[in-house]
Design a protein around this motif. Structure first.
Motif, PDB file in Angstrom:
ATOM      1  N   MET A 294      28.478 -17.370 115.258  1.00  0.00           N
ATOM      2  CA  MET A 294      28.646 -16.096 115.941  1.00  0.00           C
ATOM      3  C   MET A 294      28.415 -16.229 117.440  1.00  0.00           C
ATOM      4  SD  MET A 294      26.941 -12.641 114.684  1.00  0.00           S
ATOM      5  CE  MET A 294      25.364 -13.023 115.375  1.00  0.00           C
ATOM      6  N   GLU A 295      29.296 -15.615 118.191  1.00  0.00           N
ATOM      7  CA  GLU A 295      29.097 -15.648 119.635  1.00  0.00           C
ATOM      8  C   GLU A 295      28.269 -14.457 120.041  1.00  0.00           C
ATOM      9  OE1 GLU A 295      32.690 -15.986 121.981  1.00  0.00           O
ATOM     10  OE2 GLU A 295      33.477 -17.280 120.409  1.00  0.00           O
TER      11      GLU A 295
ATOM     12  N   THR B 254      21.648  -0.705 128.308  1.00  0.00           N
ATOM     13  CA  THR B 254      20.954  -1.300 127.171  1.00  0.00           C
ATOM     14  C   THR B 254      19.491  -1.585 127.491  1.00  0.00           C
ATOM     15  OG1 THR B 254      23.008  -2.332 126.549  1.00  0.00           O
ATOM     16  CG2 THR B 254      21.037  -3.224 125.556  1.00  0.00           C
ATOM     17  N   HIS B 255      19.273  -2.099 128.695  1.00  0.00           N
ATOM     18  CA  HIS B 255      17.917  -2.458 129.100  1.00  0.00           C
ATOM     19  C   HIS B 255      16.990  -1.244 129.107  1.00  0.00           C
ATOM     20  CE1 HIS B 255      15.354  -5.166 131.902  1.00  0.00           C
ATOM     21  NE2 HIS B 255      14.600  -4.279 131.314  1.00  0.00           N
ATOM     22  N   LYS B 286      25.381  -1.107 123.190  1.00  0.00           N
ATOM     23  CA  LYS B 286      24.894  -2.057 122.200  1.00  0.00           C
ATOM     24  C   LYS B 286      23.420  -2.336 122.473  1.00  0.00           C
ATOM     25  CE  LYS B 286      29.215  -4.492 121.493  1.00  0.00           C
ATOM     26  NZ  LYS B 286      29.940  -5.729 121.786  1.00  0.00           N
ATOM     27  N   VAL B 289      18.590  -8.024 121.310  1.00  0.00           N
ATOM     28  CA  VAL B 289      17.786  -8.608 120.231  1.00  0.00           C
ATOM     29  C   VAL B 289      16.397  -7.988 120.172  1.00  0.00           C
ATOM     30  CG1 VAL B 289      17.166 -10.770 119.154  1.00  0.00           C
ATOM     31  CG2 VAL B 289      18.845 -10.753 120.979  1.00  0.00           C
ATOM     32  N   MET B 320      23.165  -5.539 113.694  1.00  0.00           N
ATOM     33  CA  MET B 320      23.085  -6.657 114.646  1.00  0.00           C
ATOM     34  C   MET B 320      24.349  -7.493 114.565  1.00  0.00           C
ATOM     35  SD  MET B 320      19.258  -8.191 114.349  1.00  0.00           S
ATOM     36  CE  MET B 320      19.230  -9.256 115.762  1.00  0.00           C
ATOM     37  N   GLN B 323      27.254  -5.713 116.075  1.00  0.00           N
ATOM     38  CA  GLN B 323      27.221  -5.658 117.533  1.00  0.00           C
ATOM     39  C   GLN B 323      27.183  -7.046 118.153  1.00  0.00           C
ATOM     40  OE1 GLN B 323      24.119  -3.011 118.843  1.00  0.00           O
ATOM     41  NE2 GLN B 323      24.548  -1.554 117.226  1.00  0.00           N
ATOM     42  N   LYS B 324      27.341  -8.039 117.308  1.00  0.00           N
ATOM     43  CA  LYS B 324      27.369  -9.432 117.764  1.00  0.00           C
ATOM     44  C   LYS B 324      26.109  -9.792 118.540  1.00  0.00           C
ATOM     45  CE  LYS B 324      32.239 -10.266 117.606  1.00  0.00           C
ATOM     46  NZ  LYS B 324      33.495 -10.186 118.296  1.00  0.00           N
ATOM     47  N   VAL B 325      25.016  -9.382 118.029  1.00  0.00           N
ATOM     48  CA  VAL B 325      23.742  -9.762 118.628  1.00  0.00           C
ATOM     49  C   VAL B 325      23.185 -10.905 117.801  1.00  0.00           C
ATOM     50  CG1 VAL B 325      21.414  -9.009 119.158  1.00  0.00           C
ATOM     51  CG2 VAL B 325      23.310  -7.436 119.404  1.00  0.00           C
TER      52      VAL B 325
END
Lengths: 423, 671
Positions: A294-295, B254-255, B286, B289, B320, B323-325
């Motif tokens: 996964m990227e 996001t931060h 998004k 982590v 996760m 959202q590609k985290v």
């Protein structure tokens, strides 16, 4: 050792059976058993997945049939045929085939009839059988160190031992009459009493019991001969007897379609293998939520935030940072910047000078440009100054330049005084 | 059968892999040939092997030399901790001394730092060449006075929450825009400290609080309770500055959300954190982590049932992935930690979670294993069929060197050794201890307090399971260089001595006990006396016992340095007397016998009987009479019997006879 155990187990089981069914002439039993291996030996080809089962069932029948011979004369005939053939060791496969052809049709309806009849009684009986199995497995667990032997054991060898085993069984069977498992007796008789034909039912039940002990033996022998066949059976054997097996409890299924059954029932071997091969739980299956490659969407990274600093701080607090010896303390000091760094470098702390070549330090004449007089006492003085500066290792080039610049300014300010003195 | 089958299969796999390898080896040289331009130009001359590879210049890290040297130093079991080696006078002998010395060293350091920071003007002279920044005073006062963004950044860096918030408000009122990054940093600061100014870091008490709970169990409970109450006190307040500033943001990113959510989770506003997260999703943003990690930590707090908790965690993990985290180690640990509170679900899901993370090449740290062990072994719960989990975990970790990556890493060793103690599994305990010796793993044993717990558990297990020689070997190795055993552990040791019938070592142990400061633990001392008095040993041992007993008596007499005085009991006194009698020290025993009177204790009849037998051996008639008098003085019911014995067994003068008969009449009358 392991074999001894097995035999013991069988003895116990046989004891149970024989004591229950004392009418059975023990010699007969012995006889039947003795010819059985002769039939199995040529069975290596195993034309059908169910072949060994039909044999074992057959064999069981033969013992139980001692009572109701008149019911199935043709089957007995077949057996005798096989017996003689087998002893000659010729045309055995023929015999087995015929035997199979003859026995199977007889067996199947018989079985299903029985299932219908003795359902309630049988359930309790099977529970008992299940319990027996548990006992067996505990015995095995106690002796896991014996596992390797099992695979070494020559496959054909047990013929004699099975023979002697049954001798033992018959001998001990009568002895064990007194110590018979009362629950088993109760279950069998209870089951039998529910049926119209009590004796027949009882013998049927005993047949089922006998299967349990005989079949693993058969299977093992057959298995040892060719793995390929098992694999083939697994594919082909499938569940031919679905209709029947669905009515049967799980402990019996394995006799019907041996392909599948092996994995479940091969009691000792299977279980020990499981122990040996049991995977660590760390290699268990995953959740499959994330994909491996996964990227990550690169978010703007602003360097360590307060949270990151705090995490590092917490880790440091949680762990033991006290030095254990002098060197470790020196490492700590080095990290804090209190100690001269190893390997020793005498230019440590002079990082900004590292890129400056030495001639910049030494040849400072180029800085005495036209702002100073070309000759005279001032020039002379300045030459002395740059000689001194060239030898000074405490100052950076920048500081040396500043030094010269200071004099330049100074002499510029004192220009009129100098002119007056005609210097 | 299946085994032979699997063997065959394995064989096949081996074979095919070998073939594959051969093929690959054939293919590789060709490939490198093509890739190598030099070889391309002169294909006839060089084969790739002959190529000269000039090694790169290696830059050594500044600690490399020292690390190499440090690795040559082994622990000396006869030496005290390195911290105390400067001054032999300050070598701690007891746990309380250890605590005192290490704390005073630490607080001295803190006091110096406090003064330097409070009065920086006196510490401006920079002697060091090159300059050492960490020795210079820190600036604690804000330098920039004007109202500007730079001033705000400075206050944020100095972690002045209130000042930073005030300045931000002033900037807002003045209409000066503050950049999003700086605002986020401000949010971080506020959320991190829960909208309160942090306690000043250099104040000495703070560090004390942490190290204070070094030794005794009850004290730690107090310590932990106070810490918990601190957290409770600083709960997330409704509409605090963080929320207010967050609401002022036109476009929170996001931060900003991350800071807010983490702050909410840290200060216990769990459901609020989840609603903020929903808000984030609604804004088409998004999460990162750390946000997910915080939410996973909060997940068990917002749901009641085990499977609901787990479903929520799975849901978060799925989000996760959506959202590609990419999860990190802390995610794994957060999930496992949450699973600790999911009961049976935890047991079934823990391993799949680890496998999942492994698949993402996240290797579990010791904290993960710690959580895993805690999932399977609940303290106080019965252990059935789970003993092998520890074994599996040990199979995974043994021989590996771990680096600290998670604050919970330091919990692993005490958890593991607790389980060993609970399951009485000495084998695994040895493996755990071995792991401790690998690489830098000793750092992960945690602070002094945790080290003490670890060693106490390990040593108790040894006392319980091992024979006394092995126990003593470990005892000499651990005590007192790394471990100062508590009185309970010493009692375990005495029991181990008793079981293995090595009571002759008691005098030695008593010396250690005294040195460890347990010489005035009444129960322990009494047990020691009982053990010595119980059986008759050979003469030599009896002699050392007697010395030891007299030494113990001294402990009773002198309450040194205001310590708790022990009081004599009848049992301890009679044990003492019997020990001395067994060593034929009648005179000493006589002295002790007199103590019964002074301490208002009553000796038992058997003791006096024994004493009389001893007197008889020496034939001291007067003492025998005195004994009878003492017995009569206590009005013991056995006095007549004693009188009878004296009359029969001793040669008495007339006067003595009459005295005895008088006594007889007296006792008769009193009855």
């Amino acid at each position: 050792m392991y074999r001894r155990l097995l035999i013991n187990i069988y003895q116990v089981r046989n004891g149970l059976i024989h004591t229950q069914n004392t009418r059975l002439p023990s010699t007969k039993c012995k006889e039947r058993e003795s010819f059985a291996p002769v039939i199995w030996a040529p069975c290596t080809a195993r034309p059908l997945g169910t072949s060994s089962i039909s044999f074992s069932e057959n064999k069981e029948n033969s013992t139980s049939l001692s009572e109701d011979k008149e019911k199935r004369p043709e089957e007995n005939e077949a057996k005798e045929e096989v017996n003689t053939d087998g002893q000659k060791s010729t045309e055995i496969s023929n015999a087995t085939l015929t035997l199979q052809l003859e026995t199977e049709p007889v067996d199947k309806p018989e079985d299903s009839k029985q299932v219908e009849k003795t359902k309630s009684g049988k359930e309790s009986l099977l529970e008992l059988l299940g319990a027996m199995k548990v006992e067996v497995t505990t015995v095995r667990k106690i002796r896991p160190s014996k596992t390797p032997r099992m695979s070494e054991r020559p496959d054909q060898e047990p013929m004699e031992s099975t023979h002697s085993m049954f001798q033992h069984a018959t001998a001990e069977g009568s002895q064990q009459q007194g110590t018979l498992n009362p629950a088993l007796v109760a279950a069998v008789s209870a089951a039998a009493s529910t049926l119209p034909n009590r004796h027949q039912a009882e013998s049927e039940l005993l047949k089922q019991l006998r299967k349990h002990e005989a079949v693993p033996d058969t299977q093992r022998r057959a298995d040892g001969q060719n793995i390929g066949h098992i694999i083939a059976d697994m594919k082909v054997g499938g569940r031919k007897t679905n209709g029947r097996s669905s009515a049967r409890p799980t402990s019996q299924i394995r006799f019907d379609d041996d392909g599948k059954g092996y994995t479940q029932d091969r009691g000792i071997t299977g279980e020990l293998d499981a122990v040996r091969r049991r995977k660590s739980p760390f290699t268990s299956k995953r959740l499959n939520i994330f994909t491996a490659g996964m990227e990550q969407d690169t978010l703007s990274v602003l360097g360590p935030t307060l949270w990151d600093i705090d995490l590092a701080n917490q880790i440091v607090q949680a762990t033991n940072q006290a030095p254990r010896n002098g060197f470790e303390e020196m490492i700590q000091w080095t990290k804090e910047g209190k100690l001269w760094q190893y390997p020793i470098n005498n230019e440590a702390g002079l990082e900004e000078e590292a890129s400056v070549p030495f001639h910049e330090h030494v040849f400072l004449e180029k800085h005495l440009d036209e702002s100073f007089p070309r000759q005279g006492p001032v020039r002379h003085f300045m030459e002395l100054v740059i000689t001194g500066l060239a030898k000074n290792h405490h100052l950076t080039v920048q500081q040396k330049k500043e030094h010269i610049d200071w004099f330049r300014d100074y002499f510029r300010q004192k220009d009129d005084v100098l002119k007056e003195a005609e210097a | 059968m299946a085994s032979s089958c699997s063997q065959a299969l394995r064989h096949h796999v081996c074979k095919s892999s070998r073939i594959l390898r051969v093929h690959l080896q054939k293919a590789w040289p060709n490939r490198s040939f093509v890739l190598n331009p030099a070889a391309d130009q002169q294909p006839a001359v060089s084969s790739p092997e002959e190529e000269i590879v000039i090694p790169k210049k290696k830059t050594w890290s500044k600690e490399a030399v020292l690390q190499a040297l440090a690795s040559t130093v082994n622990r000396d079991p006869t030496a005290s901790d390195y911290r105390f080696q400067d001054d032999p006078y300050l070598t701690p002998k007891t746990s309380s001394e250890f605590k005192l010395f290490s704390l005073s060293q630490e607080s001295g350091r803190n006091a110096a730092k406090y003064f330097i920071s409070t009065y920086p003007k006196y510490f401006q002279k920079d002697y060091a060449q090159p300059h050492i920044p960490c020795l210079m005073p820190e600036t604690l006062e804000a330098q920039i006075e004007e109202v500007s963004e730079a001033a705000l950044i400075e206050r944020i860096q100095m972690r002045k929450v209130k000042a930073a918030v005030d300045l931000y408000d002033q900037l807002q009122q003045a209409g000066t825009p503050v950049s999003l990054d700086v605002t986020n940093q401000l949010l971080d600061l506020i959320c991190f400290y829960g909208d309160c100014d942090p306690a000043q870091e250099n104040v000495p008490e703070q560090r004390n609080e942490e190290t204070e709970d070094v030794q005794d169990e009850p004290q730690t409970k107090k310590g932990r309770a106070s810490k918990a109450s601190d957290k409770l006190k600083a709960a997330w307040k409704e509409n605090n500055n963080a929320e207010r500033i967050f609401a002022l943001l036109s476009e929170p990113n996001t931060h900003s959300y991350s800071a807010l959510i983490r702050g909410m989770v840290k200060y216990g506003a769990y459901s609020k954190a989840f609603s903020t997260y929903t808000d984030l999703l609604n804004n088409q943003l998004k999460a990162d982590v750390s946000t997910f990690n915080a939410l996973i930590t909060a997940a068990p707090e917002v749901k009641e049932k085990y499977n609901e908790k787990w479903e929520l965690i799975v849901d978060l993990l799925k989000q996760m992935a959506e959202q590609k985290v990419k999860p990190n180690l802390l995610t794994l640990n957060a999930v496992l930690k949450a699973l600790r509170r999911c009961g049976t679900v935890g047991k079934s899901q823990a391993f799949p979670v680890i496998s999942e993370m492994r698949a993402l090449s996240i290797d579990p740290s010791l904290a993960s294993y710690n959580h895993l062990l805690s999932i399977f072994y609940k303290p106080g719960a019965p252990f059935q069929g789970q003993t092998d989990i520890l074994q599996e975990v040990m199979n995974e970790v043994s021989g590996k060197s771990f680096t600290p990556q998670d604050p919970d890493d330091a919990q692993f060793f005490i958890t593991a050794v607790r389980i060993c103690l609970d399951t009485k599994d000495i084998e695994q305990a040895y493996r755990v201890h071995e792991l401790l010796g690998v690489g830098e793993n000793w750092r992960l044993l945690g602070n002094d307090f945790q080290q003490n717990i670890y060693h106490a558990r390990f040593f108790s297990l040894l006392c319980m399971m091992e024979n006394i020689d092995v126990v003593l070997k470990w005892y000499r190795d651990l005590v007192p260089s790394v471990y100062y055993p508590s009185s309970n552990v010493m009692r375990d040791l005495l029991q181990a001595l008793d079981t293995d019938n090595r009571l002759d070592l008691i005098p030695q142990i008593w010396k250690d006990l005294k040195q460890l400061g347990h010489g005035n633990r009444q129960t322990l001392v009494e047990e020691l006396l009982t053990l010595m008095a119980r059986e008759k040993q050979n003469q030599e041992v009896q002699e050392t016992f007697a010395e030891c007993a007299l030494d113990i008596k001294k402990m009773y007499d002198t309450g040194d340095r205001g310590k708790v005085m022990m009081s004599w009991t009848a049992g301890s006194l009679s044990d003492l007397v019997s020990v001395l009698l067994a060593a034929q020290r009648r005179q000493d025993a006589w002295e002790i016998l007199k103590l019964f009177k002074t301490h208002n204790r009553v000796p038992s009849e058997e003791l006096l009987d024994k004493f009389l037998t001893c007197i008889k051996e020496s034939g001291d008639v007067n003492q025998a009479l005195e004994l009878v008098q003492i017995s009569a003085g206590f009005c013991l019911p056995g006095t007549p019997k004693l009188i009878q014995r004296v009359q029969q067994e001793f040669l008495l003068s007339e006067q003595q006879k009459s005295m005895l008969s008088d006594l007889e009449i007296q006792t008769f009358n009193s009855d």
